[in-house]
Design an enzyme around this catalytic site. Structure first.
Site, mmCIF file in Angstrom:
data_model
loop_
_atom_site.group_PDB
_atom_site.id
_atom_site.type_symbol
_atom_site.label_atom_id
_atom_site.label_comp_id
_atom_site.label_asym_id
_atom_site.label_seq_id
_atom_site.Cartn_x
_atom_site.Cartn_y
_atom_site.Cartn_z
ATOM 1 N N ASP A 1 5.443 -1.962 2.217
ATOM 2 C CA ASP A 1 6.092 -2.511 3.413
ATOM 3 C C ASP A 1 5.077 -2.438 4.550
ATOM 4 O OD1 ASP A 1 7.568 -2.904 5.748
ATOM 5 O OD2 ASP A 1 9.342 -1.852 4.981
ATOM 6 N N HIS A 2 4.617 -3.605 4.973
ATOM 7 C CA HIS A 2 3.533 -3.633 5.952
ATOM 8 C C HIS A 2 3.969 -3.152 7.336
ATOM 9 C CE1 HIS A 2 -0.444 -4.343 7.127
ATOM 10 N NE2 HIS A 2 -0.664 -5.515 6.583
ATOM 11 N N ARG A 3 5.272 -2.971 7.546
ATOM 12 C CA ARG A 3 5.718 -2.404 8.824
ATOM 13 C C ARG A 3 5.384 -0.922 8.899
ATOM 14 N NH1 ARG A 3 11.907 -3.906 8.338
ATOM 15 N NH2 ARG A 3 11.409 -3.039 6.309
#
Ligand code: CAO
Length: 457
Positions: free
Chosen positions: A429-431
């Site tokens: 999850d790039h967040r």
């Protein structure tokens, strides 16, 4: 015989409305109440009909012209010259909605007005109350009902859309030059109904409905597959419906990136084969999955952000290491969870995964055995493949996909040597996780698998 000048009647405060359709052409025999043109302002589209019958001698407007009250639409030759009646004598509109702007075709030769005619309901500016009265409109997200560009559709299609509460300008046209057909309106409504039922499926899985943050999509293509050959219809299993809704949500709502790497598992495989030979009598099978679980647990301890969940603006870091593994069953995909992987031996992990996988295939997993995971592994090694993009199992923030290992020539500085290489696909999850952290995690994991002694350090 009389020649009547048809003009645009009082259309309220609307000025410079664009002519978006010419519904008749010179030489046409016009019946009373027949629509001549469609005009559109930023608030509404309206048809301008003629209240008298006759032959259209001249059309003075073309597409794109801007008209206001009094603009001459064309010249009409009436049979007896008696059609140009005062307003009071004109036939009343048959079906003009109360809220519709009054648009009349005006005969003016000399100053004689003709009937106000049925007009189109304001589609773009419909009040919420009016929209709610229409089943299709009630399904529309707010921005779908907002005014948009000019739509090309015949009066009957516009009327049909209006009856369903569909904003015609939002319907993709499949006709010539993008013209909107009745079928397009029907497909649009079917698409909205299908979309509206999807959150219900998600809700039934416990996922809860969610709006798509303003994303509006085209309706799902409707194809009669049987037209092209024999087909069989098979309902999705309960597990497929539940996992499908979850996978869909996770794919749409999590910004996924996948880091691909390779691990040299030549020594590990030799150890695994040796351990299996030694434990053959006891019946313990040391699977690659068990080693992967252990290596991931060590990596999760080293990279705590991977052993976490996003909760609003907080990252919840977990002090325990529970890992789920995807299990393929006849009824679909399930993810049993092994608790406290970091505290268990590899043989214990092998036994537990085998027991849970068997239970999964029999459909006997309890909800407790499928919850509480921090990270997941999806091992497709037994089936094949080189890389893939596993979908993160929310609210986790990463998942490891493993494909089939194969012998590859590896350069050792002096020569190429055959090594057993395992492909690792880490979706994150790039967040929460940036690319550098993902590359470090995957490299570290590969180093553990290449030399398992590192897991003790
Ligand atoms: N490379 C090469 N061979 C592999 C391998 C790999 N990475 N992983 C396993 N194998 C081989 C094993 O050596 C074994 O071969 P033998 O039978 O000759 O010993 C065979 O594949 C089966 O392996 P296994 O018994 O160790 O089982 P597994 O760990 O591969 O899989 C389980 C167990 C439950 C994970 C698996 O049955 C399964 O369901 N996988 C599906 C996962 C899935 O569907 N993921 C997709 C999710 S998203 O759609």
């Amino acid at each position: 015989m009389a020649l009547i000048e048809l003009t645009v009647p009082d259309i309220g405060d609307v000025t410079d409305a664009a002519v978006i359709e010419l519904l008749v052409k010179p030489g046409d025999t016009i019946k009373p109440e027949q629509s001549l043109i469609t005009i559109e302002s930023d608030k509404a589209s309206m048809e301008v009909p003629s209240s008298v019958g006759g032959v259209l001698k001249e059309l003075r407007l073309k597409l794109g012209d801007k008209v206001s009250q009094g603009a001459i639409v064309g010249l009409l030759e009436t049979a007896d010259g008696a059609a140009a009646a005062p307003v009071a004598d004109a036939p009343a509109p048959a079906a003009a909605p109360a809220a519709a702007p009054a648009v009349a075709a005006v005969a003016a030769a000399p100053a004689v007005a003709v009937a106000p005619a049925p007009a189109a309901a304001p589609v773009a500016s419909a009040e919420p109350v009016a929209r709610a009265a229409h089943p299709a409109a009630a399904l529309l997200p707010a921005e779908v009902t907002a005014p948009a560009g000019v739509a090309h559709a015949s009066p009957s299609v516009r009327r049909f859309a209006r009856e369903l509460g569909v904003p015609i300008e939002k319907v993709p046209g499949s006709g010539p030059k993008g013209r909107i057909t009745q079928g397009d309106v029907q497909s649009f409504v079917k698409g909205l109904v299908a979309q509206a039922s999807q959150p219900a499926a998600a809700a039934s899985s416990g996922a809860g409905a969610a709006d798509l943050g303003g994303m509006t999509l085209l309706p799902w293509p409707k194809v009669d597959f049987a037209k092209f050959g024999e087909v069989e219809r098979k309902p999705l299993s309960r597990i497929q419906k539940i996992s499908g809704a979850n996978l869909h949500r996770n794919w749409v709502r999590i910004p996924h990136v996948t880091n691909n790497d390779e691990a040299d598992i030549t020594e590990l495989e030799a150890l695994r084969v040796q351990l299996n030979a030694e434990h053959a009598k006891a019946g313990t099978k040391f699977t690659l999955l068990a080693f992967l679980l252990k290596a991931c647990a060590v990596a999760l301890r080293k990279f705590p952000n991977f052993n976490a969940s996003l909760d609003g603006d907080d990252l919840v870091l977990k002090k325990y290491v529970n890992i789920g593994f995807a299990a393929d069953t006849p009824n679909g995909l399930v993810v049993p969870v092994i608790r406290d992987v970091d505290l268990k031996s590899i043989s214990a992990l092998a036994l537990e995964t085998a027991a849970l996988a068997a239970k999964a295939r029999e459909g006997k997993l309890s909800p407790a055995e499928m919850t509480g995971g921090n990270f997941s592994i999806s091992s497709l090694g037994g089936f094949g493949g080189t890389t893939f993009t596993p979908i993160i199992n929310a609210p986790e923030v990463a998942i490891l996909g493993v494909c089939r290992s194969s012998m590859k020539p590896l350069w050792n500085g002096k020569e190429f040597v055959p090594r057993l290489i395992l492909p690792l696909s880490l979706s994150y999850d790039h967040r929460v996780i940036d690319g550098a952290s993902a590359a470090k995690f995957n490299t570290y994991l590969a180093s553990l698998l290449a030399d398992f002694r590192r897991a003790l350090v």
